[in-house]
Scaffold this motif. Structure first.
Motif, PDB file in Angstrom:
ATOM      1  N   ASP A 133      29.345 -49.408 141.823  1.00  0.00           N
ATOM      2  CA  ASP A 133      28.696 -49.624 140.518  1.00  0.00           C
ATOM      3  C   ASP A 133      29.490 -48.987 139.384  1.00  0.00           C
ATOM      4  OD1 ASP A 133      28.072 -47.111 141.335  1.00  0.00           O
ATOM      5  OD2 ASP A 133      25.932 -47.522 141.626  1.00  0.00           O
ATOM      6  N   LYS A 134      30.565 -48.294 139.741  1.00  0.00           N
ATOM      7  CA  LYS A 134      31.385 -47.676 138.698  1.00  0.00           C
ATOM      8  C   LYS A 134      32.597 -48.535 138.349  1.00  0.00           C
ATOM      9  CE  LYS A 134      32.337 -42.972 137.409  1.00  0.00           C
ATOM     10  NZ  LYS A 134      32.682 -41.633 137.862  1.00  0.00           N
ATOM     11  N   CYS A 135      33.370 -48.882 139.406  1.00  0.00           N
ATOM     12  CA  CYS A 135      34.612 -49.619 139.119  1.00  0.00           C
ATOM     13  C   CYS A 135      34.527 -51.085 139.499  1.00  0.00           C
ATOM     14  CB  CYS A 135      35.800 -48.955 139.831  1.00  0.00           C
ATOM     15  SG  CYS A 135      35.775 -49.191 141.620  1.00  0.00           S
ATOM     16  N   GLY A 136      33.461 -51.479 140.202  1.00  0.00           N
ATOM     17  CA  GLY A 136      33.305 -52.891 140.540  1.00  0.00           C
ATOM     18  C   GLY A 136      34.091 -53.349 141.752  1.00  0.00           C
ATOM     19  N   ALA A 137      34.770 -52.407 142.445  1.00  0.00           N
ATOM     20  CA  ALA A 137      35.543 -52.797 143.627  1.00  0.00           C
ATOM     21  C   ALA A 137      34.601 -53.255 144.737  1.00  0.00           C
ATOM     22  CB  ALA A 137      36.379 -51.622 144.105  1.00  0.00           C
ATOM     23  N   ASN A 141      36.136 -53.959 151.320  1.00  0.00           N
ATOM     24  CA  ASN A 141      37.588 -53.906 151.506  1.00  0.00           C
ATOM     25  C   ASN A 141      38.099 -52.477 151.625  1.00  0.00           C
ATOM     26  OD1 ASN A 141      37.508 -56.674 151.177  1.00  0.00           O
ATOM     27  ND2 ASN A 141      37.905 -56.555 148.975  1.00  0.00           N
ATOM     28  N   GLY A 142      37.187 -51.504 151.700  1.00  0.00           N
ATOM     29  CA  GLY A 142      37.596 -50.107 151.803  1.00  0.00           C
ATOM     30  C   GLY A 142      37.038 -49.331 150.630  1.00  0.00           C
ATOM     31  N   PRO A 143      36.987 -48.003 150.763  1.00  0.00           N
ATOM     32  CA  PRO A 143      36.419 -47.196 149.675  1.00  0.00           C
ATOM     33  C   PRO A 143      37.302 -47.265 148.433  1.00  0.00           C
ATOM     34  CG  PRO A 143      37.287 -45.794 151.434  1.00  0.00           C
ATOM     35  CD  PRO A 143      37.457 -47.217 151.891  1.00  0.00           C
ATOM     36  N   CYS A 144      36.702 -47.243 147.273  1.00  0.00           N
ATOM     37  CA  CYS A 144      37.471 -47.264 146.035  1.00  0.00           C
ATOM     38  C   CYS A 144      37.838 -45.837 145.661  1.00  0.00           C
ATOM     39  CB  CYS A 144      36.658 -47.916 144.929  1.00  0.00           C
ATOM     40  SG  CYS A 144      35.102 -47.070 144.623  1.00  0.00           S
ATOM     41  N   SER A 145      38.721 -45.671 144.711  1.00  0.00           N
ATOM     42  CA  SER A 145      39.219 -44.325 144.393  1.00  0.00           C
ATOM     43  C   SER A 145      38.133 -43.443 143.797  1.00  0.00           C
ATOM     44  CB  SER A 145      40.422 -44.420 143.459  1.00  0.00           C
ATOM     45  OG  SER A 145      40.084 -45.251 142.377  1.00  0.00           O
ATOM     46  N   CYS A 146      37.169 -44.030 143.104  1.00  0.00           N
ATOM     47  CA  CYS A 146      36.163 -43.169 142.475  1.00  0.00           C
ATOM     48  C   CYS A 146      35.143 -42.619 143.468  1.00  0.00           C
ATOM     49  CB  CYS A 146      35.489 -43.848 141.295  1.00  0.00           C
ATOM     50  SG  CYS A 146      34.840 -45.469 141.575  1.00  0.00           S
ATOM     51  N   ARG A 147      35.136 -43.136 144.679  1.00  0.00           N
ATOM     52  CA  ARG A 147      34.170 -42.632 145.651  1.00  0.00           C
ATOM     53  C   ARG A 147      34.800 -41.745 146.706  1.00  0.00           C
ATOM     54  NH1 ARG A 147      29.110 -46.384 147.034  1.00  0.00           N
ATOM     55  NH2 ARG A 147      28.620 -46.793 144.858  1.00  0.00           N
TER      56      ARG A 147
END
Ligand SMILES: [Zn+2]
Ligand SMILES: [Zn+2]
Length: 165
Positions: A133-137, A141-147
Motif C-alpha cells: 500500500d506504500k509503493c504499489g509493488a 513477486n517478492g517483498p518490496c524495499s519498503c517492507r
C-alpha cells in the motif's frame, strides 16, 4: 435449450444432455471476458419417481484479481444439481425447477448454477499477497524495499501515519 424428459417422466431411466452457451454477454465483478463458451454435460434421472438432474458446467474466464489487479485465467467448473418437479411446493428452494409440458429449461438450470457459483471477489490465488500500500509493488513477486527492513510494529505505525496525510 429445452431438455425433453418424456422418456423418464413416468418411468425409471435417464436422459443425458450436452449443453453449450455463449456467456460473453454476462457481466460479473472481476471477470474481464470469457475465453470459451460455457459447456455442460450430465443427465436427468428418474429414481423411484424423483426426477433429478446432475451435471457439470465448464468455462474458461479471463479475470482480474481483486487484491493485486493482475489478469489471470480461471478454468471454472460448476456442479449443477436440480430437482425437477411438476409442482413447485417450496418456492424458496433454489434447487427445484419446474417441468413444463414434458421438458425442463436447461438454460435456466445451468445459468442459475453458474450465476450462484460466481464469487463477488476473485483472487488470482487464495494466498495472493496483493500490492504494497506504500509503493504499489506486487508482493507476489517478492517483498518490496519498503517492507524488507525495520521493526514491523514501526512499519505499521508508519503506514497509519501515512494514511492520515
Ligand atoms: Zn492476486
Ligand atoms: Zn512497498
Amino acid at each position: 435449450m429445452r431438455l425433453d424428459l418424456h422418456e423418464i417422466i413416468s418411468a425409471p431411466g435417464s436422459v443425458p444432455f450436452e449443453y453449450e452457451a455463449d456467456v460473453s454477454g454476462m457481466d460479473f465483478p472481476g471477470v474481464e471476458k470469457p475465453l470459451s463458451t460455457l459447456t455442460a454435460s450430465g443427465k436427468a434421472v428418474n429414481t423411484a419417481g424423483l426426477l433429478e438432474l446432475d451435471g457439470e458446467a465448464r468455462v474458461s474466464l479471463s479475470c482480474r484479481c481483486d487484491r493485486c489487479g493482475e489478469s489471470f485465467v480461471m478454468d471454472k467448473r460448476v456442479s449443477v444439481h436440480a430437482v425437477l418437479s411438476e409442482e413447485i411446493q417450496d418456492e424458496d428452494n433454489p434447487d427445484i425447477f419446474p417441468i413444463e409440458g414434458d421438458g425442463a429449461d436447461l438454460d435456466e438450470i445451468i445459468m442459475t448454477a453458474y450465476v450462484l457459483s460466481m464469487e463477488s471477489k476473485l483472487l488470482c490465488k487464495p494466498d495472493c499477497l496483493g500490492l504494497c500500500d506504500k509503493c504499489g509493488a506486487n508482493l507476489n513477486n517478492g517483498p518490496c524495499s519498503c517492507r524488507s527492513e525495520g521493526d514491523p510494529r514501526l512499519a505499521k505505525l508508519a503506514q497509519l501515519l501515512d494514511s492520515k496525510e
